[in-house]
Scaffold this motif. Structure first.
Motif, PDB file in Angstrom:
ATOM      1  N   PHE A  18       0.825  -1.205   0.000  1.00 35.69           N
ATOM      2  CA  PHE A  18       0.000   0.000   0.000  1.00 35.69           C
ATOM      3  C   PHE A  18       0.864   1.262   0.000  1.00 35.69           C
ATOM      4  O   PHE A  18       0.505   2.265  -0.631  1.00 35.69           O
ATOM      5  N   ILE A  19       2.001   1.240   0.717  1.00 29.41           N
ATOM      6  CA  ILE A  19       2.929   2.374   0.636  1.00 29.41           C
ATOM      7  C   ILE A  19       3.463   2.496  -0.779  1.00 29.41           C
ATOM      8  O   ILE A  19       3.589   3.598  -1.336  1.00 29.41           O
ATOM      9  N   LEU A  20       3.777   1.353  -1.396  1.00 34.55           N
ATOM     10  CA  LEU A  20       4.256   1.363  -2.772  1.00 34.55           C
ATOM     11  C   LEU A  20       3.204   1.971  -3.696  1.00 34.55           C
ATOM     12  O   LEU A  20       3.528   2.754  -4.599  1.00 34.55           O
ATOM     13  N   LEU A  21       1.940   1.619  -3.472  1.00 35.81           N
ATOM     14  CA  LEU A  21       0.857   2.177  -4.275  1.00 35.81           C
ATOM     15  C   LEU A  21       0.760   3.685  -4.066  1.00 35.81           C
ATOM     16  O   LEU A  21       0.634   4.452  -5.032  1.00 35.81           O
ATOM     17  N   SER A  22       0.837   4.111  -2.823  1.00 34.66           N
ATOM     18  CA  SER A  22       0.814   5.541  -2.520  1.00 34.66           C
ATOM     19  C   SER A  22       1.977   6.258  -3.199  1.00 34.66           C
ATOM     20  O   SER A  22       1.807   7.340  -3.780  1.00 34.66           O
ATOM     21  N   ASP A  23       3.151   5.643  -3.145  1.00 35.30           N
ATOM     22  CA  ASP A  23       4.333   6.233  -3.797  1.00 35.30           C
ATOM     23  C   ASP A  23       4.130   6.364  -5.298  1.00 35.30           C
ATOM     24  O   ASP A  23       4.408   7.410  -5.900  1.00 35.30           O
ATOM     25  N   ALA A  24       3.666   5.285  -5.916  1.00 32.76           N
ATOM     26  CA  ALA A  24       3.565   5.246  -7.375  1.00 32.76           C
ATOM     27  C   ALA A  24       2.489   6.178  -7.912  1.00 32.76           C
ATOM     28  O   ALA A  24       2.548   6.599  -9.073  1.00 32.76           O
ATOM     29  N   LEU A  25       1.517   6.533  -7.084  1.00 37.14           N
ATOM     30  CA  LEU A  25       0.470   7.460  -7.492  1.00 37.14           C
ATOM     31  C   LEU A  25       0.805   8.907  -7.129  1.00 37.14           C
ATOM     32  O   LEU A  25      -0.012   9.809  -7.355  1.00 37.14           O
ATOM     33  N   GLY A  26       1.981   9.138  -6.556  1.00 42.48           N
ATOM     34  CA  GLY A  26       2.376  10.485  -6.177  1.00 42.48           C
ATOM     35  C   GLY A  26       1.739  10.971  -4.891  1.00 42.48           C
ATOM     36  O   GLY A  26       1.955  12.115  -4.487  1.00 42.48           O
ATOM     37  N   VAL A  27       0.972  10.110  -4.220  1.00 41.53           N
ATOM     38  CA  VAL A  27       0.290  10.523  -2.995  1.00 41.53           C
ATOM     39  C   VAL A  27       1.296  10.746  -1.864  1.00 41.53           C
ATOM     40  O   VAL A  27       1.195  11.726  -1.109  1.00 41.53           O
ATOM     41  N   SER A  28       2.276   9.869  -1.733  1.00 36.30           N
ATOM     42  CA  SER A  28       3.264  10.015  -0.667  1.00 36.30           C
ATOM     43  C   SER A  28       4.004  11.338  -0.784  1.00 36.30           C
ATOM     44  O   SER A  28       4.216  12.049   0.210  1.00 36.30           O
ATOM     45  N   MET A  29       4.396  11.700  -2.001  1.00 35.16           N
ATOM     46  CA  MET A  29       5.104  12.962  -2.201  1.00 35.16           C
ATOM     47  C   MET A  29       4.194  14.156  -1.927  1.00 35.16           C
ATOM     48  O   MET A  29       4.645  15.184  -1.392  1.00 35.16           O
ATOM     49  N   LEU A  30       2.912  14.055  -2.261  1.00 30.32           N
ATOM     50  CA  LEU A  30       2.003  15.162  -1.999  1.00 30.32           C
ATOM     51  C   LEU A  30       1.772  15.338  -0.501  1.00 30.32           C
ATOM     52  O   LEU A  30       1.767  16.466   0.009  1.00 30.32           O
ATOM     53  N   VAL A  31       1.585  14.232   0.216  1.00 31.26           N
ATOM     54  CA  VAL A  31       1.431  14.311   1.678  1.00 31.26           C
ATOM     55  C   VAL A  31       2.684  14.923   2.298  1.00 31.26           C
ATOM     56  O   VAL A  31       2.616  15.780   3.190  1.00 31.26           O
ATOM     57  N   ASP A  32       3.850  14.494   1.801  1.00 28.78           N
ATOM     58  CA  ASP A  32       5.105  15.058   2.284  1.00 28.78           C
ATOM     59  C   ASP A  32       5.168  16.555   2.004  1.00 28.78           C
ATOM     60  O   ASP A  32       5.566  17.344   2.857  1.00 28.78           O
ATOM     61  N   ALA A  33       4.742  16.969   0.819  1.00 31.48           N
ATOM     62  CA  ALA A  33       4.830  18.375   0.429  1.00 31.48           C
ATOM     63  C   ALA A  33       3.948  19.264   1.304  1.00 31.48           C
ATOM     64  O   ALA A  33       4.380  20.323   1.766  1.00 31.48           O
ATOM     65  N   VAL A  34       2.700  18.844   1.543  1.00 32.24           N
ATOM     66  CA  VAL A  34       1.792  19.700   2.310  1.00 32.24           C
ATOM     67  C   VAL A  34       2.140  19.730   3.795  1.00 32.24           C
ATOM     68  O   VAL A  34       1.729  20.647   4.517  1.00 32.24           O
ATOM     69  N   ASN A  35       2.915  18.730   4.255  1.00 33.28           N
ATOM     70  CA  ASN A  35       3.297  18.695   5.666  1.00 33.28           C
ATOM     71  C   ASN A  35       4.707  19.196   5.922  1.00 33.28           C
ATOM     72  O   ASN A  35       5.129  19.285   7.081  1.00 33.28           O
ATOM     73  N   ASN A  36       5.445  19.515   4.873  1.00 35.75           N
ATOM     74  CA  ASN A  36       6.833  19.956   5.035  1.00 35.75           C
ATOM     75  C   ASN A  36       7.116  21.152   4.140  1.00 35.75           C
ATOM     76  O   ASN A  36       8.047  21.142   3.336  1.00 35.75           O
ATOM     77  N   ARG A  37       6.298  22.183   4.289  1.00 35.90           N
ATOM     78  CA  ARG A  37       6.539  23.430   3.552  1.00 35.90           C
ATOM     79  C   ARG A  37       7.625  24.196   4.279  1.00 35.90           C
ATOM     80  O   ARG A  37       7.388  24.787   5.334  1.00 35.90           O
ATOM     81  N   VAL A  38       8.817  24.140   3.713  1.00 36.02           N
ATOM     82  CA  VAL A  38       9.980  24.647   4.433  1.00 36.02           C
ATOM     83  C   VAL A  38      10.232  26.112   4.098  1.00 36.02           C
ATOM     84  O   VAL A  38       9.938  26.576   2.993  1.00 36.02           O
ATOM     85  N   PRO A  39      10.803  26.868   5.054  1.00 31.07           N
ATOM     86  CA  PRO A  39      11.181  28.249   4.765  1.00 31.07           C
ATOM     87  C   PRO A  39      12.375  28.295   3.823  1.00 31.07           C
ATOM     88  O   PRO A  39      13.082  27.292   3.643  1.00 31.07           O
ATOM     89  N   ALA A  40      12.597  29.442   3.211  1.00 30.21           N
ATOM     90  CA  ALA A  40      13.721  29.606   2.287  1.00 30.21           C
ATOM     91  C   ALA A  40      15.026  29.241   2.984  1.00 30.21           C
ATOM     92  O   ALA A  40      15.271  29.634   4.129  1.00 30.21           O
ATOM     93  N   GLY A  41      15.838  28.453   2.287  1.00 27.36           N
ATOM     94  CA  GLY A  41      17.141  28.078   2.814  1.00 27.36           C
ATOM     95  C   GLY A  41      17.183  26.722   3.459  1.00 27.36           C
ATOM     96  O   GLY A  41      18.256  26.126   3.600  1.00 27.36           O
TER      97      GLY A  41
END
Length: 282
Positions: A71-94
């Protein structure tokens, strides 16, 4: 309350959520039902396609084990894992960008002296990895833990080949010095395919997609008072950088692996990690 109909299907289902339901659960499930019902109507899902989807999810669950999470593999392959990572790790400049954790991390890897070689199977070309862990102001972070892991020269992680690879092969934890510096030796990683002998691999094949990931070294960097960083550094020039099967590549994480002439290594990769404080949001 109303009877179920095609026109009001989502509303009917959501109206039956209990009044005492946790507010966040209500928000998530209401949105899920709305989008799921809208998707079915949008594509006019057939009964045969619905049965295929149920079979696919059933087989995905059946292939999961303690060392394989389809299921993690499925999430990865559909881009879901990266999207969850993106919305939870909006980093400041630098600050250093994060990317997917992946399914092959193992807790409990040994903490080793700086400079130790983590390649235990004698395969591959040795690379010296070094750099510093810094805060947003550029100050060094001492005693940060740098947890690293990679595939071996054949493209497999040790947990995929427990009878062939030594335990903790290409894994280790290092503690930065007073100057924030880390250093260790591992192999120059190689590209590898994600496991494609199950439902996710069949899905990729049906979509005309390959299962390959570009070569990378995993890093998990932690320090008190700073947000945990989970990321990779990718080998520049890899053929799969722009078509990573799990969408994990970010341009800022591509590193130069430079050839060197040394008795102890053939490559050198320098990369600094910049952590954000735990109270900082983008």
């Amino acid at each position: 309350m109303s009877y179920f109909s095609e026109a009001t299907s989502a509303e009917t289902v959501n109206d039956r959520i209990g009044v005492a339901t946790d507010p966040r659960l209500r928000q998530v499930m209401t949105s899920l039902v709305n989008h799921l019902h809208a998707f079915i109507k949008d594509v006019t899902l057939t009964e045969a396609e619905w049965e295929t989807a149920i079979s696919f999810l059933t087989r995905t669950g059946q292939i999961c084990t303690d060392t394989r999470q389809e299921f993690i593999l499925l999430s990865d392959a559909l881009g879901v894992s990266m999207l969850v990572d993106a919305v939870n790790n909006r980093v400041p400049a630098g600050a250093t960008d994060s990317t997917v954790f992946g399914p092959f991390h193992v807790d409990g890897a040994p903490e080793l002296p700086l400079g130790t070689c983590i390649s235990l199977d004698g395969k591959g070309e040795i690379c010296l990895y070094e750099g510093r862990v810094l805060d947003l102001n550029g100050a060094p972070i001492a005693n940060a833990l740098v947890d690293v892991w990679s595939d071996n020269a054949d493209g497999f992680y040790d947990v995929q080949q427990p009878d062939l690879q030594p335990k903790w092969n290409n894994r280790g934890v290092f503690r930065t010095g007073p100057d924030g510096a880390y250093a260790f030796r591992g192999i120059k990683p190689v590209s590898y395919p994600i496991p494609d002998d199950g439902p996710v691999g069949q899905m990729l094949g049906a979509l005309g997609r390959h299962p390959w990931r570009p070569a990378h070294m995993h890093f998990r960097v932690t320090a008190p008072g700073h947000a945990r960083l989970i990321t990779h550094i990718f080998v520049s020039g890899d053929a799969y950088l722009t078509s990573d099967a799990v969408f994990g590549v970010k341009a800022s994480l591509i590193a130069d692996f430079r050839p060197v002439q040394s008795p102890t290594e053939q490559w050198h990769a320098a990369f600094n990690f910049v952590l954000r404080p735990t109270c900082t949001t983008a």
